[in-house]
Design an enzyme around this catalytic site. Structure first.
Site, PDB file in Angstrom:
ATOM      1  N   LYS A  13       0.837  -1.219   0.000  1.00 12.56           N
ATOM      2  CA  LYS A  13       0.000   0.000   0.000  1.00 12.56           C
ATOM      3  C   LYS A  13       0.869   1.265   0.000  1.00 12.56           C
ATOM      4  CE  LYS A  13      -2.116  -1.068   3.905  1.00 12.56           C
ATOM      5  NZ  LYS A  13      -1.446  -2.335   4.204  1.00 12.56           N
ATOM      6  N   ARG A  88     -10.140   0.419   8.344  1.00 11.03           N
ATOM      7  CA  ARG A  88      -9.692  -0.937   8.688  1.00 11.03           C
ATOM      8  C   ARG A  88     -10.772  -1.737   9.388  1.00 11.03           C
ATOM      9  NH1 ARG A  88      -3.903   0.257   8.703  1.00 11.03           N
ATOM     10  NH2 ARG A  88      -2.778  -1.676   9.046  1.00 11.03           N
ATOM     11  N   ARG A 122      11.745  -5.183   5.089  1.00  7.68           N
ATOM     12  CA  ARG A 122      11.440  -3.745   4.937  1.00  7.68           C
ATOM     13  C   ARG A 122      12.409  -2.909   5.781  1.00  7.68           C
ATOM     14  NH1 ARG A 122       5.627  -1.835   5.494  1.00  7.68           N
ATOM     15  NH2 ARG A 122       5.651  -3.384   7.147  1.00  7.68           N
ATOM     16  N   ARG A 152      11.140  -1.548  11.174  1.00  6.49           N
ATOM     17  CA  ARG A 152       9.988  -1.006  11.893  1.00  6.49           C
ATOM     18  C   ARG A 152       9.695  -1.844  13.134  1.00  6.49           C
ATOM     19  NH1 ARG A 152       4.740   0.230   8.217  1.00  6.49           N
ATOM     20  NH2 ARG A 152       3.658  -1.134   9.650  1.00  6.49           N
ATOM     21  N   ARG A 163      -0.585  -9.137  13.112  1.00  4.17           N
ATOM     22  CA  ARG A 163      -1.130  -8.133  12.186  1.00  4.17           C
ATOM     23  C   ARG A 163      -1.885  -8.806  11.040  1.00  4.17           C
ATOM     24  NH1 ARG A 163       4.098  -5.134  10.667  1.00  4.17           N
ATOM     25  NH2 ARG A 163       2.793  -4.069   9.129  1.00  4.17           N
TER      26      ARG A 163
HETATM   27  P1  AP5 Z   1       4.766  -1.552   1.910  1.00  2.00           P
HETATM   28  O1  AP5 Z   1       4.475  -0.756   0.691  1.00  2.00           O
HETATM   29  O2  AP5 Z   1       5.442  -0.877   3.032  1.00  2.00           O
HETATM   30  O3  AP5 Z   1       3.457  -2.311   2.387  1.00  2.00           O
HETATM   31  P2  AP5 Z   1       2.174  -1.788   3.197  1.00  2.00           P
HETATM   32  O4  AP5 Z   1       0.988  -2.433   2.599  1.00  2.00           O
HETATM   33  O5  AP5 Z   1       2.194  -0.289   3.292  1.00  2.00           O
HETATM   34  O6  AP5 Z   1       2.468  -2.472   4.568  1.00  2.00           O
HETATM   35  P3  AP5 Z   1       2.331  -1.923   6.044  1.00  2.00           P
HETATM   36  O7  AP5 Z   1       3.099  -2.865   6.882  1.00  2.00           O
HETATM   37  O8  AP5 Z   1       2.661  -0.461   6.126  1.00  2.00           O
HETATM   38  O9  AP5 Z   1       0.822  -2.112   6.270  1.00  2.00           O
HETATM   39  P4  AP5 Z   1       0.072  -2.112   7.596  1.00  2.00           P
HETATM   40  O10 AP5 Z   1      -1.295  -1.943   7.103  1.00  2.00           O
HETATM   41  O11 AP5 Z   1       0.304  -3.259   8.459  1.00  2.00           O
HETATM   42  O12 AP5 Z   1       0.742  -0.891   8.399  1.00  2.00           O
HETATM   43  P5  AP5 Z   1       0.245   0.574   8.749  1.00  2.00           P
HETATM   44  O13 AP5 Z   1       1.445   1.414   8.827  1.00  2.00           O
HETATM   45  O14 AP5 Z   1      -0.862   0.975   7.888  1.00  2.00           O
HETATM   46  O15 AP5 Z   1       5.628  -2.827   1.447  1.00  2.00           O
HETATM   47  C1  AP5 Z   1       6.136  -3.745   2.389  1.00  2.00           C
HETATM   48  C2  AP5 Z   1       7.514  -4.231   1.926  1.00  2.00           C
HETATM   49  O16 AP5 Z   1       7.361  -4.977   0.727  1.00  2.00           O
HETATM   50  C3  AP5 Z   1       8.514  -3.108   1.613  1.00  2.00           C
HETATM   51  O17 AP5 Z   1       9.791  -3.518   1.999  1.00  2.00           O
HETATM   52  C4  AP5 Z   1       8.401  -2.941   0.091  1.00  2.00           C
HETATM   53  O18 AP5 Z   1       9.604  -2.465  -0.481  1.00  2.00           O
HETATM   54  C5  AP5 Z   1       8.076  -4.359  -0.350  1.00  2.00           C
HETATM   55  N1  AP5 Z   1       7.192  -4.436  -1.518  1.00  2.00           N
HETATM   56  C6  AP5 Z   1       6.132  -3.617  -1.809  1.00  2.00           C
HETATM   57  N2  AP5 Z   1       5.519  -4.002  -2.939  1.00  2.00           N
HETATM   58  C7  AP5 Z   1       6.197  -5.092  -3.377  1.00  2.00           C
HETATM   59  C8  AP5 Z   1       6.037  -5.968  -4.510  1.00  2.00           C
HETATM   60  N3  AP5 Z   1       5.056  -5.773  -5.433  1.00  2.00           N
HETATM   61  N4  AP5 Z   1       6.913  -7.004  -4.636  1.00  2.00           N
HETATM   62  C9  AP5 Z   1       7.893  -7.198  -3.724  1.00  2.00           C
HETATM   63  N5  AP5 Z   1       8.103  -6.418  -2.649  1.00  2.00           N
HETATM   64  C10 AP5 Z   1       7.257  -5.373  -2.460  1.00  2.00           C
HETATM   65  O19 AP5 Z   1      -0.322   0.358  10.225  1.00  2.00           O
HETATM   66  C11 AP5 Z   1       0.526   0.026  11.298  1.00  2.00           C
HETATM   67  C12 AP5 Z   1      -0.285  -0.099  12.578  1.00  2.00           C
HETATM   68  O20 AP5 Z   1      -0.923   1.154  12.871  1.00  2.00           O
HETATM   69  C13 AP5 Z   1      -1.436  -1.114  12.553  1.00  2.00           C
HETATM   70  O21 AP5 Z   1      -0.978  -2.420  12.857  1.00  2.00           O
HETATM   71  C14 AP5 Z   1      -2.352  -0.535  13.634  1.00  2.00           C
HETATM   72  O22 AP5 Z   1      -1.874  -0.839  14.921  1.00  2.00           O
HETATM   73  C15 AP5 Z   1      -2.220   0.972  13.433  1.00  2.00           C
HETATM   74  N6  AP5 Z   1      -3.218   1.505  12.482  1.00  2.00           N
HETATM   75  C16 AP5 Z   1      -2.955   2.110  11.281  1.00  2.00           C
HETATM   76  N7  AP5 Z   1      -4.104   2.470  10.692  1.00  2.00           N
HETATM   77  C17 AP5 Z   1      -5.117   2.101  11.536  1.00  2.00           C
HETATM   78  C18 AP5 Z   1      -6.536   2.193  11.451  1.00  2.00           C
HETATM   79  N8  AP5 Z   1      -7.156   2.719  10.386  1.00  2.00           N
HETATM   80  N9  AP5 Z   1      -7.255   1.676  12.483  1.00  2.00           N
HETATM   81  C19 AP5 Z   1      -6.649   1.137  13.565  1.00  2.00           C
HETATM   82  N10 AP5 Z   1      -5.312   1.007  13.695  1.00  2.00           N
HETATM   83  C20 AP5 Z   1      -4.551   1.495  12.679  1.00  2.00           C
HETATM   84 MG    MG Z   2       2.319   1.097   4.884  1.00  2.00          MG
END
Ligand code: AP5
Ligand code: MG
Length: 205
Positions: A13, A88, A122, A152, A163
């Site tokens: 994402k 979410r 990552r 991270r 997660r």
């Molecule tokens: P990346 O692009 O970073 O993936 P992502 O989908 O953004 O993954 P996240 O881990 O950020 O998602 P998340 O939803 O768990 O975390 P968030 O920060 O939103 O890619 C990942 C890796 O893969 C990278 O190394 C990249 O280079 C690689 N990659 C990407 N695309 C690729 C491809 N096509 N092929 C190969 N490699 C690839 O949330 C974190 C925490 O915050 C949650 O757990 C929760 O506690 C809280 N939170 C956030 N939003 C909310 C909400 N709305 N409600 C409640 N809690 C929330």
């Molecule tokens: Mg992300």
């Protein structure tokens, strides 16, 4: 254009959001990034959110909703935005629907069993938020600002497992939610970063 990018943890994402927002000059609104910024700044919200995030649990809806509302009311979101990591839960999606209309919900469809490896490699920059993988940054330095890249806090194996479980239980049902609303676009998220982006751009055209 009010867009959402959805998908499991590690589905890409953030990677795709950065590309889309640069090309279409949209603000990238990531609740995960906003929460991490609050933790880094030591705010009250950051203090409340940290324990949930470190355990791989969702931060309570009321906290995230207030944060999100505050962000999308800013003037740069007036002509559109891309939401990453929000909504979410069904409660978040319902609340969002009361504030704005969503034009397209892009869903990165991935094999959940293969995402733990992506997250293990990552690397992120705590200074500017840049995110990449260990393979793409062999010198361990941020391409944007030169700071050292780090792992991270919630990318540890045991937290990642939780997660993914939380995603399957709470967030995956939103795919059907936006399908029923007629705005869902599924994308094969298991392709290369470039191929995923090309599929997204074909949709946004
Ligand atoms: P990346 O692009 O970073 O993936 P992502 O989908 O953004 O993954 P996240 O881990 O950020 O998602 P998340 O939803 O768990 O975390 P968030 O920060 O939103 O890619 C990942 C890796 O893969 C990278 O190394 C990249 O280079 C690689 N990659 C990407 N695309 C690729 C491809 N096509 N092929 C190969 N490699 C690839 O949330 C974190 C925490 O915050 C949650 O757990 C929760 O506690 C809280 N939170 C956030 N939003 C909310 C909400 N709305 N409600 C409640 N809690 C929330
Ligand atoms: Mg992300």
């Amino acid at each position: 254009m009010n867009l959402i990018i959805m998908g499991a943890p590690g589905s890409g994402k953030g990677t795709q959001a950065a590309l889309i927002c640069k090309k279409h000059e949209l603000p990238h609104v990531s609740t995960g990034d906003l929460l991490r910024k609050n933790i880094a700044d030591g705010t009250e919200l950051g203090k409340k959110a940290k324990a949930f995030m470190d355990a791989g649990k969702l931060v309570p809806d009321e906290l995230v909703l207030a944060l999100l509302k505050d962000r999308i009311e800013k003037s740069d979101c007036k002509n559109g935005f891309l939401l990453d990591g929000f909504p979410r839960t069904k409660a978040q999606a319902d609340a969002l629907g009361k504030i704005v209309e969503i034009d397209i919900a892009l869903n990165l469809d991935t094999d959940l069993n293969k995402l733990a490896d992506r997250m293990a490699s990552r690397r992120v920059c705590l200074k500017c938020g840049y995110s990449t993988s260990a393979e793409l940054a062999p010198d361990g330095k941020c391409k944007e600002c030169g700071e050292p890249l780090v792992i991270r806090d919630d990318d540890k194996r045991e937290v990642v497992e939780n997660r993914l479980k939380v995603y399957a239980e709470n967030t995956a049902p939103l795919v059907e939610y936006y399908k029923a609303a007629g705005v869902l676009k599924n994308i094969d998220g298991m392709q290369s970063i470039e191929a995923v982006n090309a599929e997204i751009e074909a949709i946004l055209k």
